[in-house]
Design an enzyme around this catalytic site. Structure first.
Site, PDB file in Angstrom:
ATOM      1  N   LYS A   1      55.021  35.264  28.304  1.00  0.00           N
ATOM      2  CA  LYS A   1      53.989  34.271  26.896  1.00  0.00           C
ATOM      3  C   LYS A   1      53.261  35.569  26.570  1.00  0.00           C
ATOM      4  O   LYS A   1      53.676  36.621  27.700  1.00  0.00           O
ATOM      5  CB  LYS A   1      53.251  33.824  28.601  1.00  0.00           C
TER       6      LYS A   1
ATOM      7  N   TYR B   1      30.092  61.315  20.846  1.00  0.00           N
ATOM      8  CA  TYR B   1      28.579  60.356  20.768  1.00  0.00           C
ATOM      9  C   TYR B   1      28.108  60.129  22.206  1.00  0.00           C
ATOM     10  O   TYR B   1      28.795  60.728  23.421  1.00  0.00           O
ATOM     11  CB  TYR B   1      28.731  58.824  20.618  1.00  0.00           C
TER      12      TYR B   1
HETATM   13  C1  LIG Z   1      52.553  34.150  34.063  1.00  0.00           C
HETATM   14  C2  LIG Z   1      52.882  33.151  34.903  1.00  0.00           C
HETATM   15  C3  LIG Z   1      53.679  34.271  35.824  1.00  0.00           C
HETATM   16  C4  LIG Z   1      54.884  35.034  35.780  1.00  0.00           C
HETATM   17  O1  LIG Z   1      53.683  36.088  36.551  1.00  0.00           O
HETATM   18  P1  LIG Z   1      54.332  37.763  36.788  1.00  0.00           P
HETATM   19  O2  LIG Z   1      53.079  37.965  38.252  1.00  0.00           O
HETATM   20  O3  LIG Z   1      54.007  38.328  36.014  1.00  0.00           O
HETATM   21  O4  LIG Z   1      55.639  38.041  37.523  1.00  0.00           O
HETATM   22  C5  LIG Z   1      54.974  33.172  36.359  1.00  0.00           C
HETATM   23  N1  LIG Z   1      54.330  31.733  36.478  1.00  0.00           N
HETATM   24  C6  LIG Z   1      53.488  31.785  35.265  1.00  0.00           C
HETATM   25  C7  LIG Z   1      52.830  30.112  35.682  1.00  0.00           C
HETATM   26  C8  LIG Z   1      52.543  31.849  34.824  1.00  0.00           C
HETATM   27  O5  LIG Z   1      51.806  31.607  34.393  1.00  0.00           O
END
Ligand SMILES: *Cc1c(COP(=O)(O)O)cnc(C)c1O
Length: 377
Positions: free
Chosen positions: A35, A267
């Site tokens: 994702k 800055y």
């Molecule tokens: C993002 C996500 C994962 C992966 O989690 P990690 O901690 O990056 O391994 C697994 N399941 C769901 C539903 C997620 O949203």
């Protein structure tokens, strides 16, 4: 992006992702999570190498990401983790043969309508249970009613039962994880009479690599694929230590100049030279995800050595004290993440930056990967 606004670049080591994937076990037991543009590493390049390594499934965020994988010719089972919200999402999911989440009773009719509208005889679906994350899904007690309602829609084929553990990376929360696992088992038991072949999927990276593995079904590792140790800082050691970070960030040095004792840089003049120094100007800043809050608290790797960043970090430039490296010149690379280190030094990693910023490496990878042009090796 049509033109780049930084000469810095994000280097992605796809071979490291391949090796990390194999450290998670057999592809048959996994649904790698890609994702958010594969946590900033690039959806398609990462999906392609995982497919070559035998991935049978992918978890993405949106139906749109799933469609992108289909357009690239990928035939894996694809689950969009955020569910389908709009009619467009449902149509995309059905037309592309994704495995959309059913997160509430209303989703059942929407999924069935989309399946029939696009002439799909069978639309695979994943049933989402909220076991204690407090985010998406049914309560475990809903399982019998859910099964009953699904049986009225023969076009919907429940393939997976999904839930998500909120704290499996925290040994201090093992009792809560145990409670979540038991709630998930109750959900599964409520579905199995109607759907005996449904596959459980519970774990993230920490479950994949930790003691909960055996009870996590098909695991969904994200962070660990990209090299992050989900147990960093908790005292729980990974069985097979070495995950490899896949992302590095290199910022070319634009100039090197002397800074005399008493002169200031950047800055707000938060840094004044205590003695005569040499300062390098590198092309990284908050516009490319190098947080301004790191100002004066961080180091980068130049010529294999850690050098301190000095003064306020600007939008696309920052200054480094390279007094200890007089050979540093314009065109050298300053590595904000990764890069080659000399013996006795080690690269900066996303975990270190995350700690300085009171956040988690996920955020560092997503931002830096999205904001710097990527090069693949
Ligand atoms: C993002 C996500 C994962 C992966 O989690 P990690 O901690 O990056 O391994 C697994 N399941 C769901 C539903 C997620 O949203």
């Amino acid at each position: 992006m049509s033109c780049t606004f930084t000469p810095a670049f994000c280097r992605i080591d796809l071979a490291a992702i391949r090796r990390n994937f194999h450290r998670m076990g057999s592809p048959a037991d996994l649904m790698p999570v890609i994702k958010s543009d594969a946590y900033g590493h690039g959806l398609l390049p990462v999906a392609r190498v995982l497919a070559e390594e035998g991935a049978l499934r992918f978890a993405v965020g949106t139906a749109d990401e799933g469609a992108e994988l289909r357009r690239a010719g990928m035939g894996q089972e694809i689950v969009p983790l955020m569910g389908c919200l709009t009619g467009d999402d449902w149509r995309t999911a059905a037309a592309c043969g994704l495995t959309p989440l059913i997160t509430c009773f209303d989703d059942i009719a929407a999924a069935a309508a989309a399946a029939s509208a696009c002439g799909a005889r069978r639309l695979p679906v994943a049933l989402k249970c909220d076991t204690g994350m407090g985010r998406l899904g049914f309560a475990p007690e809903d399982a019998p009613a859910l099964a009953e309602r699904l049986r009225a829609h023969p076009a919907l084929a429940p393939r997976l039962a999904l839930s998500h553990l909120s704290s499996v990376d925290m040994p201090t929360e093992d009792a809560y994880t145990e409670m979540q696992i038991r709630r998930f088992e109750r959900f599964l038991a409520g579905l199995r009479t109607a759907f005996p072949d449904i596959l459980p999927s519970l774990g993230n990276s920490a479950a994949t690599l930790g003691p909960a593995r055996q009870r996590s079904g098909i695991c969904r590792p994200g962070l660990a694929l990209y090299g992050g140790d989900p147990f960093a800082g908790t005292g729980r050691e990974l069985a097979d230590g070495s995950l490899e970070w896949a992302m590095s960030i290199a910022a070319p040095i634009l100039a090197v100049h002397p800074l005399r004792a008493g002169e200031s840089v950047s800055y707000g003049r938060i840094f004044t030279a205590p003695r005569d120094m040499r300062v390098a100007v590198a092309a990284a800043g908050y516009a490319t995800g190098y947080a301004r809050a790191l100002s004066g608290r961080v180091s980068l790797l130049v010529r294999g050595r850690r050098v301190p960043q000095v003064g306020r970090i600007c939008m696309s430039m920052l200054m480094l004290d390279v007094s200890a490296l007089p050979e540093t010149t314009r065109g050298d690379l300053a590595w904000a993440l990764g890069g080659p280190a000399e013996p006795g030094d080690r690269p900066v990693d996303a975990q270190e930056l995350a700690q300085l910023l009171d956040t988690i490496p996920y955020e560092i990878l997503c931002l830096m990967g999205a904001l710097n042009p990527r090069r693949y090796v």
